[in-house]
Design a protein around this motif. Sequence first.
Motif, PDB file in Angstrom:
ATOM      1  N   ALA A   1     -10.079   2.561   4.981  1.00 23.55           N
ATOM      2  CA  ALA A   1      -9.888   2.701   3.678  1.00 23.55           C
ATOM      3  C   ALA A   1      -8.628   2.435   2.974  1.00 23.55           C
ATOM      4  CB  ALA A   1     -10.470   3.909   2.869  1.00 23.55           C
ATOM      5  N   LEU A   2      -7.737   2.846   3.657  1.00 23.08           N
ATOM      6  CA  LEU A   2      -6.141   2.416   3.248  1.00 23.08           C
ATOM      7  C   LEU A   2      -6.107   1.179   3.429  1.00 23.08           C
ATOM      8  CD1 LEU A   2      -4.029   4.118   1.828  1.00 23.08           C
ATOM      9  CD2 LEU A   2      -2.900   4.466   4.157  1.00 23.08           C
ATOM     10  N   ARG A   3      -6.380   0.701   4.505  1.00 24.48           N
ATOM     11  CA  ARG A   3      -6.102  -0.657   5.065  1.00 24.48           C
ATOM     12  C   ARG A   3      -6.967  -1.593   3.980  1.00 24.48           C
ATOM     13  NH1 ARG A   3      -4.682  -0.536  11.452  1.00 24.48           N
ATOM     14  NH2 ARG A   3      -2.625   0.866  11.349  1.00 24.48           N
ATOM     15  N   GLY A   4      -7.948  -1.204   3.311  1.00 30.51           N
ATOM     16  CA  GLY A   4      -8.807  -2.191   2.704  1.00 30.51           C
ATOM     17  C   GLY A   4      -8.321  -2.203   1.120  1.00 30.51           C
ATOM     18  N   VAL A   5      -7.239  -1.469   0.765  1.00 28.25           N
ATOM     19  CA  VAL A   5      -6.538  -1.657  -0.440  1.00 28.25           C
ATOM     20  C   VAL A   5      -5.959  -2.960  -0.509  1.00 28.25           C
ATOM     21  CG1 VAL A   5      -4.847  -0.617  -2.068  1.00 28.25           C
ATOM     22  CG2 VAL A   5      -6.111   1.007  -0.855  1.00 28.25           C
TER      23      VAL A   5
ATOM     24  N   LEU B   1      -1.180   4.150   7.778  1.00 31.54           N
ATOM     25  CA  LEU B   1      -0.937   2.682   7.395  1.00 31.54           C
ATOM     26  C   LEU B   1      -0.527   1.859   8.405  1.00 31.54           C
ATOM     27  CD1 LEU B   1      -1.411   1.296   4.813  1.00 31.54           C
ATOM     28  CD2 LEU B   1       1.048   1.649   4.114  1.00 31.54           C
TER      29      LEU B   1
ATOM     30  N   ARG C   1       0.925  -1.120   0.029  1.00 33.33           N
ATOM     31  CA  ARG C   1       0.011   0.038   0.043  1.00 33.33           C
ATOM     32  C   ARG C   1       0.867   1.151   0.027  1.00 33.33           C
ATOM     33  NH1 ARG C   1      -3.129  -3.550   4.227  1.00 33.33           N
ATOM     34  NH2 ARG C   1      -4.571  -4.419   3.179  1.00 33.33           N
TER      35      ARG C   1
ATOM     36  N   LEU D   1     -11.407  15.065  -0.434  1.00 30.08           N
ATOM     37  CA  LEU D   1     -12.312  13.970  -0.191  1.00 30.08           C
ATOM     38  C   LEU D   1     -13.768  14.778  -0.113  1.00 30.08           C
ATOM     39  CD1 LEU D   1     -10.833  11.771   2.290  1.00 30.08           C
ATOM     40  CD2 LEU D   1     -11.334  10.881  -0.024  1.00 30.08           C
TER      41      LEU D   1
ATOM     42  N   LEU E   1     -10.248   6.786  -1.971  1.00 28.82           N
ATOM     43  CA  LEU E   1      -8.948   7.360  -1.268  1.00 28.82           C
ATOM     44  C   LEU E   1      -7.707   7.597  -2.166  1.00 28.82           C
ATOM     45  CD1 LEU E   1      -7.878   8.319   1.511  1.00 28.82           C
ATOM     46  CD2 LEU E   1      -7.512   5.970   1.999  1.00 28.82           C
ATOM     47  N   LEU E   2      -7.628   6.253  -2.687  1.00 23.75           N
ATOM     48  CA  LEU E   2      -6.195   6.178  -3.478  1.00 23.75           C
ATOM     49  C   LEU E   2      -6.154   7.473  -4.757  1.00 23.75           C
ATOM     50  CD1 LEU E   2      -5.253   2.529  -4.239  1.00 23.75           C
ATOM     51  CD2 LEU E   2      -4.129   4.172  -2.878  1.00 23.75           C
TER      52      LEU E   2
ATOM     53  N   GLN F   1      -8.177   5.447   7.607  1.00 26.12           N
ATOM     54  CA  GLN F   1      -7.095   4.329   8.109  1.00 26.12           C
ATOM     55  C   GLN F   1      -7.752   3.033   7.479  1.00 26.12           C
ATOM     56  OE1 GLN F   1      -6.380   3.855  12.236  1.00 26.12           O
ATOM     57  NE2 GLN F   1      -4.312   3.774  11.664  1.00 26.12           N
TER      58      GLN F   1
ATOM     59  N   SER G   1     -11.652   6.457   9.326  1.00 24.08           N
ATOM     60  CA  SER G   1     -12.256   6.132   7.918  1.00 24.08           C
ATOM     61  C   SER G   1     -11.173   6.008   7.140  1.00 24.08           C
ATOM     62  CB  SER G   1     -13.119   7.523   7.522  1.00 24.08           C
ATOM     63  OG  SER G   1     -14.418   7.417   8.443  1.00 24.08           O
TER      64      SER G   1
ATOM     65  N   VAL H   1     -18.659  10.503   6.838  1.00 27.49           N
ATOM     66  CA  VAL H   1     -18.991   9.509   5.414  1.00 27.49           C
ATOM     67  C   VAL H   1     -17.868   8.447   5.330  1.00 27.49           C
ATOM     68  CG1 VAL H   1     -19.531   9.252   3.014  1.00 27.49           C
ATOM     69  CG2 VAL H   1     -20.212  11.159   4.502  1.00 27.49           C
ATOM     70  N   LYS H   2     -18.253   7.379   5.128  1.00 28.59           N
ATOM     71  CA  LYS H   2     -17.267   5.985   4.902  1.00 28.59           C
ATOM     72  C   LYS H   2     -16.445   6.515   3.761  1.00 28.59           C
ATOM     73  CE  LYS H   2     -17.116   1.157   4.223  1.00 28.59           C
ATOM     74  NZ  LYS H   2     -16.017   0.929   5.164  1.00 28.59           N
ATOM     75  N   VAL H   3     -15.243   6.520   3.874  1.00 26.64           N
ATOM     76  CA  VAL H   3     -14.387   6.449   2.722  1.00 26.64           C
ATOM     77  C   VAL H   3     -14.138   5.455   1.951  1.00 26.64           C
ATOM     78  CG1 VAL H   3     -11.832   7.490   1.991  1.00 26.64           C
ATOM     79  CG2 VAL H   3     -13.111   8.404   3.985  1.00 26.64           C
ATOM     80  N   ASP H   4     -14.117   5.546   0.472  1.00 26.95           N
ATOM     81  CA  ASP H   4     -13.933   4.209  -0.108  1.00 26.95           C
ATOM     82  C   ASP H   4     -12.572   4.301  -0.640  1.00 26.95           C
ATOM     83  OD1 ASP H   4     -15.224   2.224  -2.285  1.00 26.95           O
ATOM     84  OD2 ASP H   4     -13.565   3.535  -3.338  1.00 26.95           O
ATOM     85  N   SER H   5     -11.893   2.859  -0.532  1.00 26.69           N
ATOM     86  CA  SER H   5     -10.463   2.837  -0.873  1.00 26.69           C
ATOM     87  C   SER H   5     -10.221   3.374  -2.139  1.00 26.69           C
ATOM     88  CB  SER H   5     -10.291   1.310  -0.616  1.00 26.69           C
ATOM     89  OG  SER H   5     -10.416   0.795   0.692  1.00 26.69           O
TER      90      SER H   5
END
Lengths: 169, 263
Positions: free
Chosen positions: B55-59, A129, A23, A163, A109-110, B53, B51, A102-106
């Motif tokens: 999301a990042l760990r969900g990659v 991380l 990551r 975001l 976010l990337l 953290q 949130s 609001v929930k952040v989508d991976s």
Amino acid sequence: MPPHSSAPDFTTLVDDYYQSLYRFALSLIRNESEAADLVQQTFLIWARKGDSLKDASKVKSWLFTTLYREFIRSNRRNKRMEPAEEEPMELMLPPTEVDYSVKVDSKILLERLQDLEQNYREPLVLFYLEDLSYKEIADILNVPIGTVMSRLSRGKTALKNLLLTKLEK
Amino acid sequence: MSKQEHLKKLHIYRPSAMEAGDRSFADALKAAESDAELKAFLAREQQFDRSVQEALRGVPAPEGLRDQILKDFESSNKSGPSKLLRFPSLAIGVAAVLLVATVGIVLNLSSPEQNGTSNFALPLVQSPNAAVPLAIVLLQDNGIMRSPMDFYAQDYQQLASYVSERGARPPINLPREHWRNLGVGCKVVRVINNEVSVISFEVEGDLYSLYTFDHSIIPQMQHMRPHVVTIEDEVFATWTCSGQVHVLRTSAETEKVTALLDI
């Protein structure tokens, strides 16, 4: 990640850190296969030189530092590295009274992370991380702690705004 | 410390409380206990942090990466650490010797068990035909094939072994899975160093990598039109153009390569 009193065996080490390293690499490189390369390279270096690390508690920091150095090395070759400008130690205040619940989508976010300047993105990803201390982040990025804090503050504020912009769209 | 300063500190205080013992945060945290505004601010910040953290760990890491790392480790252990890789100058020296050996011997690039390349021979370095294996050795020498996936310490040993046992045929039969690192279907240009670049691309399901380096690296290579040779199930096309040497490498059929290059 589980702590290890002595140097962990290779498989355990891989299990503990390969995802986080990937990551981090992905946030640096923006290319999945190259990020995977970088992680593999990091573990190969560990396989060759890891036994020289005497303090097992620094394995995580060592791996992240090695990955980052490898990234810098390849970037220097590529001559794509932007010159790092030292900024004064200054913490920015984020916009207040904004709901970020609001929930952040991976994926989003990337994408937003990639919109950040590299100087801000690097400490921010390490910040979120892994449970790395400011000192460890500073060591990995080879910058003073004050600079790490300053970049984190600015980076976090910028990320919030990015975001938020996305959410509003 | 003013309220503004407390806010700034709380802004970078993490949920995992890595900084809990950090005195520079202590004042701000203490203030947040009794100040409703600071408290609400900290709560919002930590919610955001969690949130991000999460999301990042969900990659997800690529499937197979873990196994590949372990496989790499196993391979590197079998060959043992290479002094050549630890000492680049030594590697260059040895590679130079191998290079001389490679081009100084009349080579037969085909062994009896191979097919399709039985008549390929390299009498002289000056010959255009010499360019292909010369370039391949050069690529290895320069570390281009030394990514974690496709070039290990043992490759030098294999190279030496090939030189001594089979008349200097470089080990280029890399497993197909190694192509993955070259970027399937991507248009990314990977500049390996100041002198060499590689572009990986996909055409009709076949993977190609085009290595390009400055002609001055192999001054003995004469100007040449595209020359195609098959070695160990892989096709290499080499040509020079505008002061640069190009090596196109693929597992596609020769016909496809010649069609692609219009030769």
